[in-house]
Design a protein around this motif. Structure first.
Motif, PDB file in Angstrom:
ATOM      1  N   ALA A   1     -37.435  48.293  17.776  1.00 54.92           N
ATOM      2  CA  ALA A   1     -36.240  49.112  17.562  1.00 54.92           C
ATOM      3  C   ALA A   1     -35.039  48.526  18.301  1.00 54.92           C
ATOM      4  O   ALA A   1     -33.906  48.550  17.794  1.00 54.92           O
ATOM      5  CB  ALA A   1     -36.508  50.544  18.026  1.00 54.92           C
ATOM      6  N   GLN A   2     -35.273  47.992  19.517  1.00 51.60           N
ATOM      7  CA  GLN A   2     -34.185  47.384  20.266  1.00 51.60           C
ATOM      8  C   GLN A   2     -33.665  46.124  19.572  1.00 51.60           C
ATOM      9  O   GLN A   2     -32.447  45.908  19.499  1.00 51.60           O
ATOM     10  CB  GLN A   2     -34.666  47.031  21.682  1.00 51.60           C
ATOM     11  CG  GLN A   2     -35.018  48.229  22.544  1.00 51.60           C
ATOM     12  CD  GLN A   2     -35.586  47.815  23.877  1.00 51.60           C
ATOM     13  OE1 GLN A   2     -36.791  47.869  24.091  1.00 51.60           O
ATOM     14  NE2 GLN A   2     -34.731  47.366  24.775  1.00 51.60           N
ATOM     15  N   VAL A   3     -34.584  45.313  19.078  1.00 52.93           N
ATOM     16  CA  VAL A   3     -34.169  44.079  18.401  1.00 52.93           C
ATOM     17  C   VAL A   3     -33.355  44.401  17.151  1.00 52.93           C
ATOM     18  O   VAL A   3     -32.282  43.814  16.916  1.00 52.93           O
ATOM     19  CB  VAL A   3     -35.413  43.245  18.036  1.00 52.93           C
ATOM     20  CG1 VAL A   3     -35.008  42.015  17.223  1.00 52.93           C
ATOM     21  CG2 VAL A   3     -36.173  42.833  19.292  1.00 52.93           C
ATOM     22  N   LEU A   4     -33.839  45.364  16.371  1.00 53.92           N
ATOM     23  CA  LEU A   4     -33.137  45.709  15.130  1.00 53.92           C
ATOM     24  C   LEU A   4     -31.787  46.344  15.419  1.00 53.92           C
ATOM     25  O   LEU A   4     -30.788  46.065  14.722  1.00 53.92           O
ATOM     26  CB  LEU A   4     -34.011  46.650  14.304  1.00 53.92           C
ATOM     27  CG  LEU A   4     -33.588  46.901  12.861  1.00 53.92           C
ATOM     28  CD1 LEU A   4     -33.424  45.582  12.107  1.00 53.92           C
ATOM     29  CD2 LEU A   4     -34.606  47.794  12.149  1.00 53.92           C
TER      30      LEU A   4
ATOM     31  N   LEU B   1     -34.934  53.779   9.837  1.00 52.02           N
ATOM     32  CA  LEU B   1     -36.013  52.864  10.198  1.00 52.02           C
ATOM     33  C   LEU B   1     -36.010  52.582  11.696  1.00 52.02           C
ATOM     34  O   LEU B   1     -37.074  52.569  12.339  1.00 52.02           O
ATOM     35  CB  LEU B   1     -35.863  51.558   9.406  1.00 52.02           C
ATOM     36  CG  LEU B   1     -36.883  50.456   9.733  1.00 52.02           C
ATOM     37  CD1 LEU B   1     -38.294  50.911   9.390  1.00 52.02           C
ATOM     38  CD2 LEU B   1     -36.529  49.174   8.974  1.00 52.02           C
ATOM     39  N   ILE B   2     -34.829  52.355  12.270  1.00 44.65           N
ATOM     40  CA  ILE B   2     -34.746  52.106  13.713  1.00 44.65           C
ATOM     41  C   ILE B   2     -35.245  53.327  14.497  1.00 44.65           C
ATOM     42  O   ILE B   2     -35.926  53.196  15.519  1.00 44.65           O
ATOM     43  CB  ILE B   2     -33.299  51.760  14.110  1.00 44.65           C
ATOM     44  CG1 ILE B   2     -32.862  50.436  13.454  1.00 44.65           C
ATOM     45  CG2 ILE B   2     -33.151  51.684  15.620  1.00 44.65           C
ATOM     46  CD1 ILE B   2     -31.404  50.100  13.667  1.00 44.65           C
TER      47      ILE B   2
ATOM     48  N   GLY C   1     -25.942  45.821  15.362  1.00 39.70           N
ATOM     49  CA  GLY C   1     -24.685  45.843  16.105  1.00 39.70           C
ATOM     50  C   GLY C   1     -23.888  44.559  15.926  1.00 39.70           C
ATOM     51  O   GLY C   1     -22.657  44.597  15.759  1.00 39.70           O
ATOM     52  N   LEU C   2     -24.575  43.409  15.949  1.00 42.61           N
ATOM     53  CA  LEU C   2     -23.883  42.135  15.743  1.00 42.61           C
ATOM     54  C   LEU C   2     -23.264  42.044  14.353  1.00 42.61           C
ATOM     55  O   LEU C   2     -22.136  41.543  14.174  1.00 42.61           O
ATOM     56  CB  LEU C   2     -24.866  40.978  15.961  1.00 42.61           C
ATOM     57  CG  LEU C   2     -25.291  40.721  17.406  1.00 42.61           C
ATOM     58  CD1 LEU C   2     -26.361  39.627  17.445  1.00 42.61           C
ATOM     59  CD2 LEU C   2     -24.090  40.321  18.250  1.00 42.61           C
TER      60      LEU C   2
ATOM     61  N   MET D   1     -26.649  50.163  23.164  1.00 46.95           N
ATOM     62  CA  MET D   1     -27.813  51.046  23.108  1.00 46.95           C
ATOM     63  C   MET D   1     -29.107  50.293  22.819  1.00 46.95           C
ATOM     64  O   MET D   1     -30.190  50.876  22.882  1.00 46.95           O
ATOM     65  CB  MET D   1     -27.595  52.140  22.059  1.00 46.95           C
ATOM     66  CG  MET D   1     -26.399  53.024  22.373  1.00 46.95           C
ATOM     67  SD  MET D   1     -26.112  54.341  21.167  1.00 46.95           S
ATOM     68  CE  MET D   1     -27.434  55.468  21.607  1.00 46.95           C
ATOM     69  N   ALA D   2     -29.011  49.011  22.520  1.00 46.59           N
ATOM     70  CA  ALA D   2     -30.222  48.214  22.353  1.00 46.59           C
ATOM     71  C   ALA D   2     -30.844  47.831  23.690  1.00 46.59           C
ATOM     72  O   ALA D   2     -31.893  47.190  23.721  1.00 46.59           O
ATOM     73  CB  ALA D   2     -29.908  46.950  21.546  1.00 46.59           C
TER      74      ALA D   2
END
Length: 231
Positions: free
Chosen positions: A18-21, A139-140, A26-27, A76-77
């Motif tokens: 979830a953090q990676v996605l 999904l996240i 965000g990018l 927030m990631a």
């Protein structure tokens, strides 16, 4: 004695999907915001007639929304919990924007936002994109976390031990045969000294008022006479 044992528990391990996605989304948002300002500039901030980027209509206000979601995604990631929260924000925010665009496109019988106009310069392509972004946010938010079993030592309460009797074996055996020997010498009572008279013996005292009867002397002739008569 203190006993040590191990107990395992499951915990979240390392960087979560979830953090990676969330960071990647965000990018993407940051890139869209910067490229959008390159295409639209800063004039006519909320106008509905502006340039397009890859077929998606844009205006400066729309670009600001992209930048805000991009910064939120990167910040927030940092943790798994915040990344999931970002997913819910993305799902709710772009879900509402997608419904707004569908209302402007005439999909619904009535347009509840007709009085608000089209401040984000939405077109049909934007509606599909926003529906896809809402799905990515969901999904996240619900993406399973990677977990691992962590074994941690558990210290149990110390168990009280019986004191070790350091006396010689002979003294210990004597204590077993004579329980009085195990008593605290400070609380032991001295043995009672026995007198020559038993407590149950009856002791008669002489009455001083009664005079003893005098003893008469025995005549030897009389004793011989008694002896002859007896034979």
């Amino acid at each position: 004695m203190t006993h040590h044992s191990t107990a395992g528990r499951v915990k979240v391990a390392g960087l979560q999907p979830a953090q990676v996605l969330a960071g990647l989304v965000g990018l993407v948002f940051l890139a869209l915001g910067v490229l959008g300002f390159v295409r639209t500039g800063f004039g006519d901030f909320a106008g509905d007639q502006h340039a397009t980027l890859l077929g998606f209509a844009l205006n400066p206000l729309h670009n600001v929304v992209h930048l805000v979601f991009g910064v939120l995604g990167l910040v927030m990631a940092s943790t798994s919990g915040l990344a999931r929260l970002y997913g819910w924000l993305l799902f709710l925010g772009y879900g509402l924007v997608a419904l707004w665009g569908l209302a402007l496109a005439g999909v619904f019988a009535t347009n509840p936002v007709s009085g608000l106009g089209n401040p984000l310069a939405l077109n049909t392509n934007d509606n599909w994109l926003h529906l896809g972004l809402a799905a990515v946010g969901l999904l996240i938010a619900v993406l399973p976390a990677r977990r691992k079993l962590v074994t941690e030592p558990v210290v149990e309460q110390p168990v009280a031990e019986r004191p070790i009797d350091e006396r010689p074996v002979a003294d210990q055996r004597a204590s077993i045969r004579d329980p009085q020997a195990q008593m605290d010498p400070t609380t032991q009572e001295m043995p009672t000294q026995r007198s020559g008279v038993h407590p149950n013996d009856r002791i008669e005292s002489m009455d001083p008022t009664v005079q003893p009867r005098p003893v008469q002397p025995v005549d030897p002739a009389v004793e011989q006479h008694r002896a002859r008569r007896g034979h």
